[in-house]
Design a protein around this motif. Structure first.
Motif, mmCIF file in Angstrom:
data_model
loop_
_atom_site.group_PDB
_atom_site.id
_atom_site.type_symbol
_atom_site.label_atom_id
_atom_site.label_comp_id
_atom_site.label_asym_id
_atom_site.label_seq_id
_atom_site.Cartn_x
_atom_site.Cartn_y
_atom_site.Cartn_z
ATOM 1 N N ILE A 97 -15.292 -12.785 7.700
ATOM 2 C CA ILE A 97 -14.498 -11.978 6.760
ATOM 3 C C ILE A 97 -13.147 -12.638 6.540
ATOM 4 N N LEU A 98 -12.614 -12.407 5.349
ATOM 5 C CA LEU A 98 -11.225 -12.764 5.080
ATOM 6 C C LEU A 98 -10.500 -11.456 4.779
ATOM 7 N N ASP A 99 -9.584 -11.117 5.662
ATOM 8 C CA ASP A 99 -8.867 -9.845 5.567
ATOM 9 C C ASP A 99 -7.456 -10.119 5.029
ATOM 10 N N PHE A 100 -6.830 -9.058 4.558
ATOM 11 C CA PHE A 100 -5.504 -9.202 3.971
ATOM 12 C C PHE A 100 -4.406 -8.763 4.939
ATOM 13 N N ALA A 101 -3.652 -9.727 5.452
ATOM 14 C CA ALA A 101 -2.450 -9.392 6.211
ATOM 15 C C ALA A 101 -1.422 -8.829 5.236
ATOM 16 N N VAL A 102 -0.614 -7.896 5.714
ATOM 17 C CA VAL A 102 0.285 -7.175 4.818
ATOM 18 C C VAL A 102 1.752 -7.468 5.131
ATOM 19 N N GLN A 132 -2.637 -13.490 2.659
ATOM 20 C CA GLN A 132 -1.385 -12.773 2.927
ATOM 21 C C GLN A 132 -0.966 -11.989 1.693
ATOM 22 N N ILE A 133 -0.809 -10.683 1.861
ATOM 23 C CA ILE A 133 -0.229 -9.860 0.798
ATOM 24 C C ILE A 133 1.283 -10.060 0.809
ATOM 25 N N ILE A 134 1.825 -10.410 -0.339
ATOM 26 C CA ILE A 134 3.280 -10.492 -0.474
ATOM 27 C C ILE A 134 3.720 -9.217 -1.204
ATOM 28 N N GLY A 135 4.255 -8.280 -0.432
ATOM 29 C CA GLY A 135 4.641 -6.982 -0.993
ATOM 30 C C GLY A 135 6.067 -6.971 -1.491
ATOM 31 N N GLY A 136 6.823 -7.992 -1.144
ATOM 32 C CA GLY A 136 8.210 -8.082 -1.602
ATOM 33 C C GLY A 136 8.576 -9.537 -1.842
ATOM 34 N N VAL A 137 8.548 -9.943 -3.104
ATOM 35 C CA VAL A 137 8.876 -11.341 -3.422
ATOM 36 C C VAL A 137 10.394 -11.508 -3.405
ATOM 37 N N ASP A 138 10.885 -12.343 -2.516
ATOM 38 C CA ASP A 138 12.305 -12.714 -2.508
ATOM 39 C C ASP A 138 12.416 -14.134 -1.942
ATOM 40 N N ASP A 139 13.629 -14.628 -1.777
ATOM 41 C CA ASP A 139 13.794 -16.025 -1.332
ATOM 42 C C ASP A 139 13.076 -16.279 -0.013
ATOM 43 N N LYS A 157 -1.802 -12.572 -2.027
ATOM 44 C CA LYS A 157 -2.126 -11.521 -2.986
ATOM 45 C C LYS A 157 -0.876 -10.809 -3.474
ATOM 46 N N LEU A 158 -0.818 -10.669 -4.780
ATOM 47 C CA LEU A 158 0.261 -9.914 -5.414
ATOM 48 C C LEU A 158 -0.341 -8.728 -6.149
ATOM 49 N N PHE A 159 0.481 -7.729 -6.399
ATOM 50 C CA PHE A 159 0.023 -6.500 -7.041
ATOM 51 C C PHE A 159 0.803 -6.235 -8.316
ATOM 52 N N MET A 160 0.083 -6.037 -9.405
ATOM 53 C CA MET A 160 0.694 -5.546 -10.640
ATOM 54 C C MET A 160 0.586 -4.021 -10.683
ATOM 55 N N ALA A 161 -0.041 -3.441 -9.656
ATOM 56 C CA ALA A 161 -0.168 -1.982 -9.539
ATOM 57 C C ALA A 161 0.658 -1.485 -8.352
ATOM 58 N N TYR A 162 0.648 -0.177 -8.155
ATOM 59 C CA TYR A 162 1.338 0.494 -7.041
ATOM 60 C C TYR A 162 2.860 0.263 -7.021
ATOM 61 N N PRO A 163 3.559 0.656 -8.112
ATOM 62 C CA PRO A 163 5.030 0.548 -8.097
ATOM 63 C C PRO A 163 5.610 1.281 -6.879
ATOM 64 N N GLY A 164 6.598 0.663 -6.278
ATOM 65 C CA GLY A 164 7.245 1.272 -5.115
ATOM 66 C C GLY A 164 6.518 0.991 -3.815
ATOM 67 N N PHE A 166 3.427 -1.944 -3.217
ATOM 68 C CA PHE A 166 3.169 -3.386 -3.159
ATOM 69 C C PHE A 166 3.561 -4.115 -4.446
ATOM 70 N N TYR A 167 3.978 -3.363 -5.430
ATOM 71 C CA TYR A 167 4.183 -3.869 -6.799
ATOM 72 C C TYR A 167 5.167 -5.035 -6.897
ATOM 73 N N SER A 168 4.790 -6.028 -7.677
ATOM 74 C CA SER A 168 5.726 -7.081 -8.085
ATOM 75 C C SER A 168 5.907 -7.022 -9.596
ATOM 76 N N ASP A 169 7.149 -7.196 -10.052
ATOM 77 C CA ASP A 169 7.351 -7.264 -11.501
ATOM 78 C C ASP A 169 7.035 -8.682 -11.987
ATOM 79 N N ASP A 170 7.061 -8.870 -13.288
ATOM 80 C CA ASP A 170 6.615 -10.149 -13.851
ATOM 81 C C ASP A 170 7.486 -11.319 -13.377
ATOM 82 N N GLY A 171 8.785 -11.060 -13.218
ATOM 83 C CA GLY A 171 9.670 -12.128 -12.744
ATOM 84 C C GLY A 171 9.311 -12.544 -11.319
ATOM 85 N N GLN A 172 9.013 -11.553 -10.497
ATOM 86 C CA GLN A 172 8.615 -11.863 -9.114
ATOM 87 C C GLN A 172 7.288 -12.616 -9.084
#
Ligand SMILES: [Zn+2]
Ligand SMILES: [Zn+2]
Length: 472
Positions: A97-102, A132-139, A157-164, A166-172
């Protein structure tokens, strides 16, 4: 320890041959066509164990590239641990299995990953790797993405869903893709327009529409197709390879198809639930019953005719892989968190045990070939996520992850039939498969043997993955 699997039909993505398979220790030592005596005249007498696979398929162990063991979601946790989830996977012929670390917003990526290693280490019955889930894109998290590639985590993995959440905006997303383009890693996208969906959800609830079916009606196909298109365009802009997870809308795959036709590095997966289950037959059941089938992307309307198109896209390789998005929740106390408010139902279906069977049924039904079954459930996941040829193929030197599949036997799925996942219900209750996982071998150890479980907790090893092998 040597094992000789005799008289079976060895199936690979390329074709099916009659061959015996010799396993030595944890690896495959040889494939021998009938009459080949190069390793000795009577291997059968020399092998420690001989398994007769006459009339059966000998296939590489399944690789489920999308699972969520113990995922925190909506105030609770996915109900399978790495122990129960990997054991259920093994029962069903999945050996990796390949699981998603958060990583959540505000958390260090490395801390999120360390927590995942701690959950999995010593508990898995089969080998495992992480995205790896990236729930907060920053430096900091962008820097961490580069570092993780060296630790064998080559997809993010990035999310265009779930604002607040896991969500990332387009710039992120753009920044993360630029980083992936530099390192050669893969961006995996949950492609749904989350801010639009949140408005539709709030409006539905305000109108008193609280039943589970509104989960699907507030995430219409346009929100998936739009996000898919946006993700593909951002990937094109940055040069990042892109893999769209859990695709359920035919219109979204159509967008993917045209990008693939232009030879962009974009890929997509679907899941068994989108091939078999629907809004009408499952999610819209009376009362709260439909909560069992709340997942995202959602089950869609049969009337919209997605299922036949998804099978077709699997045949044409516009969809490359079938994973489960295994994210089980019990009905009692977990799904019930959303009684009276569908938006509070934890999102997820448990399928890790049944994927090989459910997709094999597609072979029986004439949707895909036998070889394509092996390709989309094992070989392509291995190549897509940098595990080939250690995994995903029966070849000398590869790990001895092998399933002996019996096309003459049957599997009845359901709570008191075939069910080893840690759930109080099955999303697949009543499904019957014209085939059966008879024997499962994981790195040379027989772990499922004719309805007997012989696997060992903790034997599964962490897999350091390379970059995707589809990229040049
Ligand atoms: Zn997702
Ligand atoms: Zn998922």
């Amino acid at each position: 320890m040597t094992i000789l699997i005799k008289n079976g039909s060895v199936v690979s993505a390329q074709g099916t041959i009659q061959a015996d398979v010799l396993i030595d220790g944890e690896r495959i030592a040889a494939l021998l066509v009938p009459g080949d005596t190069s390793l000795g005249a009577d291997l059968q007498a020399e092998a420690d164990r001989v398994i007769d696979a006459f009339g059966k398929y000998v296939i590489p162990g399944g690789i489920d590239a999308h699972t969520h063991m113990e995922l925190p979601f909506g105030g609770t946790f996915a109900s399978d641990t790495f122990e129960t989830g990997t054991r259920a996977a093994a029962w069903g012929g999945t050996t990796t299995i390949l699981d998603f670390a958060v990583q959540r917003q505000g958390e260090r990526v490395q801390d999120g990953l360390a927590a995942w290693h701690a959950k999995a280490a010593g508990n898995c019955h089969i080998d495992y790797g992480f995205h790896q889930i990236i729930g907060g894109v920053d430096d900091d998290s962008l820097k961490a993405m580069d570092e993780l590639v060296d630790e064998g985590i080559t997809s993010f993995k990035l999310f265009m869903a779930y604002p607040g959440v896991f969500y990332s905006d387009d710039g992120q997303i753009l920044r993360a893709m630029q980083s992936a383009a530099r390192s050669g890693s893969m961006v995996m996208m949950h492609a749904e327009n989350g801010t639009a969906i949140d408005v539709l959800v709030a409006q539905a609830l305000a109108e008193g529409k609280t039943d589970p079916k509104y989960h699907s009606l507030t995430r219409p196909w346009e929100t998936e197709a739009e996000a898919t298109n946006r993700a593909i365009m951002l990937a094109r802009l940055t040069g990042a390879p892109l893999y769209i997870v859990h695709m359920s809308a035919k219109q979204a795959v159509s967008v993917l198809q045209s990008a693939k036709d232009d030879a962009w590095n974009v890929y997509g997966e679907t899941c068994p639930q989108y091939l078999y289950l629907s809004l009408e037959d499952q999610l819209a059941q009376p009362g709260f019953e439909g909560a069992k089938w709340v997942c995202s992307t959602p089950l869609r309307a049969k009337a919209e005719e997605h299922q036949q198109e998804l099978w077709r896209y699997l045949r044409t390789n516009d969809l490359s892989i079938v994973s489960t998005d295994h994210c089980p929740f019990c009905f009692k106390e977990q799904k019930e968190l959303g009684l009276g408010d569908f938006s509070k139902i934890p999102n997820g279906i448990g399928s890790v045990e049944h994927r090989m069977d459910l997709i094999y049924q597609g072979v029986v039904d004439g949707q895909i070939s036998l070889e394509r079954w092996v390709e989309i459930t094992s070989t392509t996941p291995a190549r897509m996520f940098g595990l080939y040829p250690q995994k995903g193929v029966i070849a000398p030197g590869s790990d001895a992850d092998i399933v002996i599949y019996n096309p003459s036997a049957r599997t009845e799925i359901g709570l008191h039939k075939t069910h080893h996942m840690n759930m109080d219900h099955s999303a697949w209750e009543g499904f019957e498969i014209d085939g059966h996982v008879d024997t499962v071998i994981a790195r040379g150890l027989v772990i499922v043997d004719d309805h007997e479980y012989l696997g060992v907790k903790g034997r599964g090893k962490y897999l350091k993955r390379g970059l995707s092998q589809y990229l040049i």
